[in-house]
Write a protein that holds these residues in place. Structure first.
Motif, PDB file in Angstrom:
ATOM      1  N   GLU A 197     -80.944  12.207 -83.299  1.00  0.00           N
ATOM      2  CA  GLU A 197     -80.474  11.020 -82.588  1.00  0.00           C
ATOM      3  C   GLU A 197     -80.998  11.104 -81.164  1.00  0.00           C
ATOM      4  OE1 GLU A 197     -76.279  11.323 -82.999  1.00  0.00           O
ATOM      5  OE2 GLU A 197     -76.343  10.835 -85.142  1.00  0.00           O
ATOM      6  N   ARG A 211     -90.339   4.837 -85.422  1.00  0.00           N
ATOM      7  CA  ARG A 211     -89.972   5.561 -84.210  1.00  0.00           C
ATOM      8  C   ARG A 211     -89.159   6.810 -84.562  1.00  0.00           C
ATOM      9  NH1 ARG A 211     -89.520   1.828 -80.323  1.00  0.00           N
ATOM     10  NH2 ARG A 211     -88.006   0.747 -81.618  1.00  0.00           N
ATOM     11  N   GLN A 212     -88.233   6.635 -85.509  1.00  0.00           N
ATOM     12  CA  GLN A 212     -87.417   7.767 -85.931  1.00  0.00           C
ATOM     13  C   GLN A 212     -88.299   8.874 -86.507  1.00  0.00           C
ATOM     14  OE1 GLN A 212     -83.903   8.075 -85.577  1.00  0.00           O
ATOM     15  NE2 GLN A 212     -84.595  10.175 -85.959  1.00  0.00           N
ATOM     16  N   LYS A 213     -89.298   8.449 -87.258  1.00  0.00           N
ATOM     17  CA  LYS A 213     -90.211   9.403 -87.865  1.00  0.00           C
ATOM     18  C   LYS A 213     -90.941  10.202 -86.777  1.00  0.00           C
ATOM     19  CE  LYS A 213     -93.394   9.738 -91.617  1.00  0.00           C
ATOM     20  NZ  LYS A 213     -94.622   9.194 -92.204  1.00  0.00           N
ATOM     21  N   HIS A 241     -81.660  13.657 -89.281  1.00  0.00           N
ATOM     22  CA  HIS A 241     -82.524  13.046 -88.265  1.00  0.00           C
ATOM     23  C   HIS A 241     -82.058  13.425 -86.867  1.00  0.00           C
ATOM     24  CE1 HIS A 241     -84.772  10.639 -91.087  1.00  0.00           C
ATOM     25  NE2 HIS A 241     -83.657  10.104 -91.586  1.00  0.00           N
ATOM     26  N   ASP A 265     -88.191   0.658 -85.934  1.00  0.00           N
ATOM     27  CA  ASP A 265     -87.210   1.728 -85.740  1.00  0.00           C
ATOM     28  C   ASP A 265     -87.415   2.877 -86.733  1.00  0.00           C
ATOM     29  OD1 ASP A 265     -85.968   0.661 -83.526  1.00  0.00           O
ATOM     30  OD2 ASP A 265     -84.555  -0.529 -84.695  1.00  0.00           O
ATOM     31  N   GLU A 266     -87.779   2.536 -87.956  1.00  0.00           N
ATOM     32  CA  GLU A 266     -88.064   3.594 -88.936  1.00  0.00           C
ATOM     33  C   GLU A 266     -89.210   4.480 -88.463  1.00  0.00           C
ATOM     34  OE1 GLU A 266     -87.642   2.148 -93.479  1.00  0.00           O
ATOM     35  OE2 GLU A 266     -88.580   0.642 -92.178  1.00  0.00           O
ATOM     36  N   ASP A 278     -88.498  12.689 -85.200  1.00  0.00           N
ATOM     37  CA  ASP A 278     -88.217  13.794 -86.123  1.00  0.00           C
ATOM     38  C   ASP A 278     -89.384  14.769 -86.216  1.00  0.00           C
ATOM     39  OD1 ASP A 278     -85.719  12.771 -86.639  1.00  0.00           O
ATOM     40  OD2 ASP A 278     -86.297  11.765 -88.496  1.00  0.00           O
ATOM     41  N   SER A 288     -86.846  -2.809 -80.764  1.00  0.00           N
ATOM     42  CA  SER A 288     -85.999  -2.574 -81.916  1.00  0.00           C
ATOM     43  C   SER A 288     -86.118  -3.743 -82.890  1.00  0.00           C
ATOM     44  CB  SER A 288     -84.560  -2.445 -81.418  1.00  0.00           C
ATOM     45  OG  SER A 288     -83.778  -1.891 -82.443  1.00  0.00           O
TER      46      SER A 288
END
Lengths: 259, 314, 314, 259
Positions: free
Chosen positions: C255, C222-224, C253, C219-220, C227, C198
């Motif tokens: 979670e 990973r979120q992508k 997004h 983190d950005e 998603d 992180s």
């Protein structure tokens, strides 16, 4: 991260029995590869002997497992028609034969566990399990004596032999922790059999290994070292797929045949 | 010489020669050659079958095959011991094998290509071996004769197991039956060649016969094998790959076609399909095991030294 | 310093830095570390997939997989070349890999246990790699950015091939579908960990961002990945092994649950299932190839010597 | 000693096509084992490239063979569902990878044969065979150039590399004779295609190998040496069973599956 599935009693016993049977089976399969290729004629005979004992034990465990499963299968269907993720053997026994030092160290680590395990199971309240364990422990008492004796002689032999067995110990150590894993299956089945779970074998195992290593002038790796796991849940190393592909070829290639 | 005459007389009277007895040099040498060649054959003979232990089709068959191979290692041990009574060490014999000086049976230079070969080897190869070896249980050299008695007992068990594999295959699917026929096709002629060249070609036979370390001629034994095996093949429903094979009602024997001895001599010369591989596997096993054998010796020496150094501890 | 200010200004204006341009030492070092780590990952990354080439279930799949692995070797080559523009040799970089000093992506320390892993690696691992790498096509260092453009083009092809394998399995027999689910279970979390810890934990991030060699936070990215991947899993009919996973209507997004970073750090420390094996395989390949590489050099030297010795022949 | 069976035209063509396809398939399979394990990155790429070409060619030959056979099979059924005795590849290509010298020598011997063979077949009056050969020879022209070049550089490299490639040549030589065997199938099919049979390739092969060996300062083993045979009739070495067990595992273990 894994989905938990509630197991009924038969599933649990099946899992427990295949853990016993698969480790014996895969280890004997590994020893079979050495047929006629040992370092001395006497070792060839001893290896074949151990492999034969283990096949015999694997047959008893797996035949019983097949009966518990009740799907009309038998020892051979379990041995030859399951894929990697269905095998429950320890990662230890699927590790390559390597040099003869690796072969012996793998065997010594397993034999020591096997001895204490069978000793416990021979007191099981499950009569069939007790019976198989009682039959097996006679053979395994000889195995563990033989490998312990060889480890001492090689550890306290030449500089080269010492280095080889020490390297083998260091190499295989991380696969020994799994033998004492007490997950749901283990805990519940040990309780049902009225015996101590595998976790209880850790101290006697460490004591025996420590004693043999001391006599062999070997350094025992740390009991707190990181340990690999997964065999008991069917998550193996990359070795097992190759072992099975070879072992199962005929049954897979000629599905309708009787042999 | 008078010793030689006395020696021959004992043999003629059927008295066994023992390790400490006087014997002619040539007798000793011939026996060392013959026994060690036999021992080497047991050792190398583990390999073609070892090739299928990991692939045996059932756990029971795997165990039976492994036990058989273990017996072969045991036969090797008895036979090396019998040879050692003649004043040669196992290490010397192995050195001769590894250098290519000593021979082993050429039959083990053929590959094992299917599971049916485990049947064919038991049935044909062990079958031939037994025919060769049974007379040797009565040979003149005591340690050899006694080793052969043990060996033959186990071999006949192996031959039966081999035939049992063939039986299962022949009662099985068409593919299995074809596997069995193919194995018979490949092993038939090499098995006949196991008895060695025709007597006319065979050197030393007369002397060995006189010494009672060869009790029947190669051709007699070969004929025995054919007579015994053809009905077994018939029973399996397999055909012997010999268009000239026929039963002679008058003699009560099967007549069989010409053996291709050029193949035999090529394999003997080292040109069989597996000569190089078999020997290399054994040499590698031995060489890779040197550190192991050395360590056991070193440890034993240390232990001896320790007891010598600590007399009071005793 | 004025050089540093000018350098940062060029970066801020989006001008590419080229090999011969002045650059701060730390920039050079960071890039060498990052590019070589990426190159090493391509090389080591051949192994988990190489483990299934010999067992691919059809000839077509075998060819596709082999071509993919060949691409990875090619990526390794581009990337080593890009690193070499910074004044380091491929041999030095390999020495650092082989000694354990340099890292490669931890994802390759997991075993490939079934054919479905070839699908999961393409889909999840290459998928994650692309998300990581696409921004790098716009990074400040020209040779690196250009190498990444080539790499990304091929990687997206690989990701599609991986998804195609998953698709076939999910449309297949129940055993095949289970194989696919099992692969997803095993590769999901390690794939999320590919983006690194992180941001809170991540050192050097600020400097790398300023130099435009890191354009988004871990983190950005990973979120992508989450998603993008969750709907793909839904389409396959597979379930993500995360009980805490849920779509947040407000943020748009997904979670997801807590990542077990202790596992990540253990693998990084060398305790992954395959760390030892992967590195050993590479070191052995390199060491076993020493005689080969030496011979090519020796031959080239001889040839040079020969042309020098025979000027008239020219 | 073998039973002669009269073959019809399709059986003969099938045999001929599988001989071409199986050698390409098994050799590519062997190269696949080296994935990521070559002596240099550039070699990894080249090996993969050759293996890819050979897989592609194997697919063409085997797909055509399956159509000729007309039993509803395809390339995959032939590749994955035949057992050892049904494979028709040369013994040469099933020999182990050994050291990289062995790998390259095996490849050089095969590539040289392959080149002359495809050159002949690209003139075949059988349009499909000619087409496959013409497509393949472009790739194989590169293969044979590459391996010949490497043999020269290694033979005339260091003392060690010279010794290694010489040993590899001596080791593999006895498997080369089979490539020029002109049995009934070969003779009849070559005649039907209007091309010279494989026996006619022997001299050009010896010439090319001799030339490369001379430049490489290697000693060419005797052309009259004893040669192993059997691959073309399905009598293989003990290697092939293991190769197939690994290669065919998935198709055998999951018979109903589409991949």
């Amino acid at each position: 991260m894994r989905n938990r599935v509630e197991m009924d009693m038969d599933e649990r016993k099946f899992a427990f029995l295949t853990r016993m049977g698969d480790s014996a089976l895969i280890l004997s399969q590994q020893l079979c590869k050495l047929c006629g290729k040992g370092p001395a004629l006497e070792e060839d005979m001893a290896l074949a002997n151990v492999a034969l004992d283990l096949i015999g034990q694997a047959r008893l465990w797996l035949q019983h497992a097949a009966e518990v499963q009740g799907a009309g299968g038998d020892e051979d269907r379990l041995a030859f028609l399951r894929d990697v993720h269905q095998f429950r053997n320890f990662l230890l026994v699927e590790q390559p034969n390597g040099s003869y030092a690796d072969t012996l160290m793998r065997q010594f680590f397993f034999d020591t566990w096997h001895y204490f395990r069978l000793q416990a199971l021979s007191q099981s309240t499950d009569a069939r399990i007790a019976e198989i364990a009682q039959k097996s422990i006679k053979e395994v008492t000889y195995h563990v004596r033989r490998t312990g004796d060889l480890i001492v002689r090689l550890g306290d032999g030449t500089e080269e032999s010492h280095a080889r067995v020490q390297a083998a110990a260091n190499e295989l150590w991380m696969y020994t922790g799994e033998m004492f894993e007490a997950d749901q299956v283990e805990l519940a089945e040990a309780a049902a059999c009225g015996v101590a779970p595998a976790s209880g074998l850790r101290q006697p195992w460490l004591d025996h290994v420590g004693q043999v290593f001391a006599e062999a002038t070997l350094t025992m790796p740390s009991p707190d070292a990181w340990m690999q796991k997964g065999g008991l849940q069917g998550r193996h190393t990359e070795q097992l797929g190759y072992i099975l592909a070879e072992m199962q070829f005929l049954q897979r290639a000629y599905p309708a045949a009787q042999w | 010489s008078p010793e030689e005459r006395a020696f021959q007389q004992r043999i003629d009277e059927g008295v066994k020669i023992e390790a400490k007895d006087w014997m002619p040099d040539a007798y000793r040498k011939t026996l060392i050659r013959q026994i060690s060649q036999h021992a080497h054959s047991e050792i190398v003979g583990q390999l073609p079958e070892g090739n299928w232990v990991t692939r045996a089709p059932t756990l029971k068959r795997k165990a039976i095959l492994l036990a058989k191979i273990q017996d072969e290692a045991g036969h090797g041990l008895y036979l090396y011991s019998a040879a050692e009574t003649l004043g040669v060490s196992r290490d010397e014999l192995l050195a001769a094998l590894h250098s290519g000086k000593a021979k082993y049976s050429s039959i083990f230079n053929y590959p094992t290509l299917s599971w049916a070969d485990m049947g064919a080897i038991g049935w044909l190869v062990d079958g031939s071996a037994i025919i060769n070896q049974i007379p040797l249980c009565r040979c003149s050299y005591g340690p050899y004769a006694r080793a052969m008695i043990r060996v033959c007992k186990e071999e006949s068990f192996h031959a039966r197991q081999g035939y049992d594999i063939m039986m299962s295959l022949c009662k099985g699917t068409p593919e299995q039956k074809q596997m069995a026929q193919d194995a018979l096709n490949r092993w038939w002629w090499p098995s006949l060649m196991m008895f060695g060249p025709s007597d006319a070609e065979s050197v030393n036979s007369a002397q060995s016969a006189q010494w009672r370390i060869k009790l029947f001629s190669n051709d007699e034994l070969r004929q025995k094998m054919v007579d015994q095996t053809v009905p077994q093949a018939d029973y399996l429903g397999l055909s012997i790959p010999d268009p000239d094979l026929k039963f002679n009602e008058e003699t009560g024997h099967y007549e069989f076609g010409e053996i291709d001895w050029s193949e035999f001599y090529e394999v003997l010369k080292g040109n069989g399909p597996c000569n190089r591989e078999r020997l290399r596997t054994r040499v590698q096993a031995y060489d890779n095991g040197a550190w192991f054998r050395d360590a056991l010796v070193a440890h034993a020496d240390k232990q001896k030294q320790r007891s010598a150094d600590a007399p009071r501890a005793a």
